[in-house]
Design a protein around this motif. Structure first.
Motif, PDB file in Angstrom:
ATOM      1  N   ASP A 288     -47.590  20.629  13.849  1.00 34.73           N
ATOM      2  CA  ASP A 288     -47.240  22.024  13.580  1.00 34.73           C
ATOM      3  C   ASP A 288     -46.949  22.273  12.106  1.00 34.73           C
ATOM      4  N   GLN A 289     -46.278  21.324  11.437  1.00 33.84           N
ATOM      5  CA  GLN A 289     -46.000  21.550  10.020  1.00 33.84           C
ATOM      6  C   GLN A 289     -47.279  21.513   9.192  1.00 33.84           C
ATOM      7  N   ALA A 290     -48.260  20.711   9.629  1.00 33.14           N
ATOM      8  CA  ALA A 290     -49.551  20.690   8.940  1.00 33.14           C
ATOM      9  C   ALA A 290     -50.255  22.042   9.087  1.00 33.14           C
ATOM     10  N   LEU A 291     -50.124  22.647  10.286  1.00 31.72           N
ATOM     11  CA  LEU A 291     -50.690  23.985  10.494  1.00 31.72           C
ATOM     12  C   LEU A 291     -50.010  25.007   9.596  1.00 31.72           C
ATOM     13  N   LEU A 292     -48.684  24.963   9.551  1.00 26.44           N
ATOM     14  CA  LEU A 292     -47.925  25.931   8.758  1.00 26.44           C
ATOM     15  C   LEU A 292     -48.280  25.830   7.277  1.00 26.44           C
ATOM     16  N   MET A 293     -48.476  24.624   6.793  1.00 25.60           N
ATOM     17  CA  MET A 293     -48.814  24.436   5.379  1.00 25.60           C
ATOM     18  C   MET A 293     -50.192  24.981   5.048  1.00 25.60           C
ATOM     19  N   GLU A 294     -51.046  25.135   6.055  1.00 29.79           N
ATOM     20  CA  GLU A 294     -52.371  25.711   5.834  1.00 29.79           C
ATOM     21  C   GLU A 294     -52.383  27.211   6.102  1.00 29.79           C
ATOM     22  N   GLY A 295     -51.195  27.781   6.389  1.00 28.19           N
ATOM     23  CA  GLY A 295     -51.122  29.215   6.626  1.00 28.19           C
ATOM     24  C   GLY A 295     -51.591  29.632   8.000  1.00 28.19           C
ATOM     25  N   VAL A 296     -51.633  28.672   8.942  1.00 22.40           N
ATOM     26  CA  VAL A 296     -52.098  28.958  10.301  1.00 22.40           C
ATOM     27  C   VAL A 296     -50.891  29.186  11.207  1.00 22.40           C
ATOM     28  N   THR A 297     -50.960  30.206  12.026  1.00 26.17           N
ATOM     29  CA  THR A 297     -49.874  30.513  12.960  1.00 26.17           C
ATOM     30  C   THR A 297     -49.877  29.491  14.101  1.00 26.17           C
ATOM     31  N   ILE A 298     -48.716  28.914  14.396  1.00 27.92           N
ATOM     32  CA  ILE A 298     -48.642  27.937  15.490  1.00 27.92           C
ATOM     33  C   ILE A 298     -48.644  28.674  16.821  1.00 27.92           C
ATOM     34  N   GLN A 299     -49.172  28.024  17.835  1.00 25.62           N
ATOM     35  CA  GLN A 299     -49.397  28.692  19.118  1.00 25.62           C
ATOM     36  C   GLN A 299     -48.103  29.018  19.856  1.00 25.62           C
ATOM     37  N   ASP A 300     -47.103  28.103  19.785  1.00 31.12           N
ATOM     38  CA  ASP A 300     -45.886  28.273  20.592  1.00 31.12           C
ATOM     39  C   ASP A 300     -44.663  28.093  19.703  1.00 31.12           C
ATOM     40  N   PRO A 301     -44.239  29.153  19.000  1.00 25.29           N
ATOM     41  CA  PRO A 301     -43.087  29.035  18.094  1.00 25.29           C
ATOM     42  C   PRO A 301     -41.811  28.594  18.823  1.00 25.29           C
ATOM     43  N   ALA A 302     -41.612  29.055  20.061  1.00 24.05           N
ATOM     44  CA  ALA A 302     -40.395  28.687  20.801  1.00 24.05           C
ATOM     45  C   ALA A 302     -40.332  27.177  21.033  1.00 24.05           C
ATOM     46  N   ALA A 303     -41.457  26.588  21.454  1.00 26.89           N
ATOM     47  CA  ALA A 303     -41.492  25.142  21.664  1.00 26.89           C
ATOM     48  C   ALA A 303     -41.264  24.398  20.352  1.00 26.89           C
ATOM     49  N   PHE A 304     -41.821  24.931  19.261  1.00 25.11           N
ATOM     50  CA  PHE A 304     -41.636  24.312  17.940  1.00 25.11           C
ATOM     51  C   PHE A 304     -40.155  24.278  17.578  1.00 25.11           C
ATOM     52  N   VAL A 305     -39.449  25.398  17.784  1.00 22.78           N
ATOM     53  CA  VAL A 305     -38.025  25.465  17.444  1.00 22.78           C
ATOM     54  C   VAL A 305     -37.215  24.512  18.322  1.00 22.78           C
TER      55      VAL A 305
ATOM     56  N   ARG B 213     -52.763  10.816  22.461  1.00 18.11           N
ATOM     57  CA  ARG B 213     -52.327  11.070  23.837  1.00 18.11           C
ATOM     58  C   ARG B 213     -51.407  12.289  23.897  1.00 18.11           C
ATOM     59  N   THR B 214     -50.504  12.377  22.932  1.00 17.63           N
ATOM     60  CA  THR B 214     -49.506  13.452  22.929  1.00 17.63           C
ATOM     61  C   THR B 214     -50.145  14.811  22.642  1.00 17.63           C
ATOM     62  N   LEU B 215     -50.992  14.870  21.636  1.00 19.97           N
ATOM     63  CA  LEU B 215     -51.568  16.154  21.209  1.00 19.97           C
ATOM     64  C   LEU B 215     -52.750  16.566  22.073  1.00 19.97           C
ATOM     65  N   GLY B 216     -53.370  15.628  22.733  1.00 27.06           N
ATOM     66  CA  GLY B 216     -54.443  15.922  23.676  1.00 27.06           C
ATOM     67  C   GLY B 216     -55.583  16.714  23.057  1.00 27.06           C
ATOM     68  N   ASP B 217     -55.965  17.811  23.735  1.00 24.14           N
ATOM     69  CA  ASP B 217     -57.138  18.570  23.282  1.00 24.14           C
ATOM     70  C   ASP B 217     -56.842  19.558  22.156  1.00 24.14           C
ATOM     71  N   ARG B 218     -55.608  19.485  21.596  1.00 22.89           N
ATOM     72  CA  ARG B 218     -55.311  20.343  20.450  1.00 22.89           C
ATOM     73  C   ARG B 218     -55.941  19.808  19.163  1.00 22.89           C
ATOM     74  N   VAL B 219     -56.342  18.554  19.161  1.00 26.84           N
ATOM     75  CA  VAL B 219     -56.958  17.978  17.968  1.00 26.84           C
ATOM     76  C   VAL B 219     -58.292  17.328  18.330  1.00 26.84           C
ATOM     77  N   LYS B 220     -59.158  17.278  17.332  1.00 28.25           N
ATOM     78  CA  LYS B 220     -60.454  16.633  17.528  1.00 28.25           C
ATOM     79  C   LYS B 220     -60.328  15.126  17.328  1.00 28.25           C
ATOM     80  N   ASP B 221     -59.442  14.756  16.370  1.00 30.32           N
ATOM     81  CA  ASP B 221     -59.272  13.331  16.065  1.00 30.32           C
ATOM     82  C   ASP B 221     -57.954  13.173  15.316  1.00 30.32           C
ATOM     83  N   VAL B 222     -57.448  11.967  15.299  1.00 32.47           N
ATOM     84  CA  VAL B 222     -56.291  11.600  14.467  1.00 32.47           C
ATOM     85  C   VAL B 222     -56.681  10.362  13.692  1.00 32.47           C
ATOM     86  N   ARG B 223     -56.382  10.351  12.390  1.00 32.59           N
ATOM     87  CA  ARG B 223     -56.761   9.180  11.583  1.00 32.59           C
ATOM     88  C   ARG B 223     -55.842   9.044  10.375  1.00 32.59           C
ATOM     89  N   ALA B 224     -55.899   7.849   9.777  1.00 36.20           N
ATOM     90  CA  ALA B 224     -55.129   7.595   8.558  1.00 36.20           C
ATOM     91  C   ALA B 224     -55.757   8.354   7.403  1.00 36.20           C
TER      92      ALA B 224
END
Length: 621
Positions: free
Chosen positions: A593-610, A511-522
């Motif tokens: 966002d930390q999962a993105l950073l660990m893969e070397g991917v730039t996060i979309q909104d650094p200000a919101a992250f901070v 619900r929180t991440l919405g369309d930013r992810v395809k799925d969430v799972r264990a």
């Protein structure tokens, strides 16, 4: 004097030859020297095999005599020679070729017609690109009478009796304005060395050489005769006759460098096709190895005669670092790049040459591992390129390529990786998507480290593209650890399914991440980190999508990653116990966002992250 007219069709053919057949006028000298060499070859054969010719003297040589003032060049040989009939019907075969049967095959397409004409051997007539008048005086071996053939290449030709002391042919070229540039001794020597240096017979040049007259303090012209070719096609000699020094000297001549090669492969093929190949591997990668307009390193010869050194059709692009020679007995002398692309003879030679090079590299890898490591240090990357397009040799290339690994220092082969596999291990695993330091610390490797399973580190920027199409090594699957399906290999039969207890948290994250992810799972692949991202099997990773957009592919569809969370991590357990409040939502975004950073991917909104990070820090300090 007997005046003969060219047929109308032959005049048309001459225009086609002069304007379409050859791309460089200097080729005329190669053609005439080649004709002289062929004439010497024929007479040599007869003096060895035919009783009627065995008593004839055979002193093979080709002479070039330059008269700069008159702008003439005389090319003579001591070969088989021609009589009146030969001059009429066989000189360049163009007169004989001017028939309705031949012309009926012409299409009007200059490139196609050039290929067709080449099958009839019209090299001699290339001389009319640089001459407005040509005289040929020839005496056939075993005959006393010589004959003179004269033509301007337009209206026809004249034949009359002449005199010549010995058997052979003399061609006198009267240069036109276009050809005047070749009435130069330095230019002639350059052309001979370029195209005919390895003609098996000595080529002599007679010219006026400038020498300093010390007594009179001035430069004088002295008539000089010098040999201008090496007169030895080294690659045509048996390997048993050649030393390492012979090979190294030829390599320096071929490559234009000063260093010795790493190794070389010399092959002579006989059978339905006859050809010789001599391939060198330079000690250092060429400076233009990764330039789009790289310089080809393999020269093409036909019957010891240089044809071209810039044809990218000779070897596949991933072997562009190879230097050397292909010498065919079956290609036409006037073969062009357009012809090369569809020539069956060259296709066969190319296929066999690639297999030979790769086979020899396997032998070096098996028998000289230290030498092979030097090779891999320079050429591992282009070999990987071959995996993308050369399906026929993919298995061999997989044996040759070397990889970084989580298990060993330096580089390793897939064969060695296979030998280290666990008994219950189902696949060989690899990780792509960034710099080596980033990949080695990726959360995706945690479960593999915990289970002591080896993972290959593929840190070249194109590795993901290449290895996404390489599914197996032999019978063993090759799998990327950042693909969602790979986690199935990691599940133990006795491990409980923890996903059921995470359902409330997973729903909140969705619900929180919405369309930013395809799925969430264990996740079953995480040991120490709370989260990671993975891609579906047929999709590029987020890192690869970033690279593709940077290269100009702006219209890529927006692909979404799958977020995996670690059921055993303290952060996940605490989130599971919280209600769906603002802190939990901040934590959800931070996990993503930390999962993105660990893969070397730039996060979309650094200000919101901070801002989220500061809110969570404020609660914990």
């Amino acid at each position: 004097m007997s005046k003969r007219e060219f047929q109308t069709e032959v005049s048309q053919l001459l225009q086609l030859i002069i304007h379409s057949l050859y791309s460089h006028p200097e080729i005329f000298l190669r053609e005439l020297v080649s004709n002289s060499s062929d004439a010497l070859d024929k007479l040599r054969h007869l003096t060895l095999t035919d009783e009627a010719y065995k008593a004839l003297p055979f002193n093979p040589r080709i002479d070039l005599e330059l008269d700069e003032e008159k702008k003439t060049l005389t090319i003579s040989d001591t070969g088989i020679g021609m009589n009146e009939e030969d001059l009429t019907s066989n000189l360049g075969t163009i007169a004989r070729s001017g028939t309705k049967n031949f012309l009926s095959q012409l299409s009007g397409d200059a490139k196609k017609d050039s290929n067709l004409i080449g099958q009839f051997g019209v090299g001699f007539y290339s001389v009319f690109m640089v001459a407005d008048r040509v005289e040929v005086v020839s005496r056939k071996a075993g005959e006393e009478q010589a004959w003179r053939w004269v033509s301007d290449g337009k209206t026809g030709f004249d034949i009359e009796p002449a005199e010549r002391d010995v058997a052979g042919t003399t061609v006198v070229i009267h240069f036109n304005d276009e050809g005047a540039q070749y009435a130069n001794s330095w230019r002639l020597q350059e052309i001979v060395k370029k195209y005919s240096n390895h003609i098996a017979f000595p080529i002599f040049l007679t010219y006026d050489k400038s020498e300093w007259n010390e007594a009179e303090k001035k430069s004088d012209k002295v008539r000089t005769t010098e040999q201008v070719n090496a007169a030895s096609a080294l690659w045509r000699r048996p390997k048993s006759e050649l030393t390492d020094e012979d090979y190294k000297e030829l390599y320096k001549s071929v490559s234009g460098g000063w260093d010795d090669p790493l190794f070389w492969f010399h092959t002579k093929a006989e059978g339905s096709l006859e050809y010789t190949t001599l391939f060198y591997i330079p000690a250092k990668a060429p400076l233009d190895l990764y330039n789009a307009e790289y310089k080809v390193g393999v020269k093409l010869y036909v019957k010891r005669v240089f044809i071209m050194d810039d044809a990218k059709e000779l070897l596949p692009q991933y072997l562009r670092f190879v230097r050397g020679i292909i010498d065919s007995e079956d290609l036409p002398l006037n073969v062009s790049r357009e012809i090369l692309q569809q020539n069956k003879v060259l296709t066969t030679i190319r296929t066999a040459s690639v297999k030979k090079i790769l086979s020899e590299l396997k032998n070096v890898a098996a028998n000289k591992p230290e030498e092979y490591l030097k090779f891999i240090a320079e050429y591992n990357r282009p070999l990987k390129e071959g995996l993308y397009g050369d399906y026929a040799n993919r298995e061999t290339l997989l044996e040759l390529v070397r990889f970084k690994s989580t298990k060993v220092e330096g580089l390793t082969s897939l064969a060695d990786v296979k030998s280290r596999m666990k008994e219950d291990q189902k696949s060989i695993y690899y990780i792509t998507g960034g710099a080596e330091s980033l990949l080695r610390t990726s959360p995706l490797l945690e479960i593999y480290k915990k289970k002591d399973v080896e993972v290959l580190i593929l840190d070249d920027d194109f590795d993901e593209v290449i290895f996404s199409g390489v599914e197996k090594y032999g019978e063993i699957d090759l799998k990327a650890v950042n693909k969602s399906s790979t986690s199935e290999d990691l599940k133990g039969e006795d491990e409980p399914d923890k996903a059921e207890g995470l359902k409330p948290l997973i729903e909140m994250l969705k619900r929180t991440l919405g369309d930013r992810v395809k799925d969430v799972r264990a996740s079953v692949r995480l040991a120490d980190s709370p989260s990671c991202i993975v891609s579906d099997e047929e999709e590029p990773s987020l890192k690869m999508q970033q690279m593709m957009r940077a290269m100009g592919q702006k219209d890529l569809p927006a692909l979404k990653p799958t977020l995996e969370i670690n059921p055993d991590h303290e952060i996940v357990k605490k989130l599971l116990a919280r209600s769906d409040d603002s802190v939990a939502q901040d934590a959800a975004w931070l996990l993503f966002d930390q999962a993105l950073l660990m893969e070397g991917v730039t996060i979309q909104d650094p200000a919101a992250f901070v801002q989220r990070l500061n809110r969570v820090l404020n609660l914990s300090v």
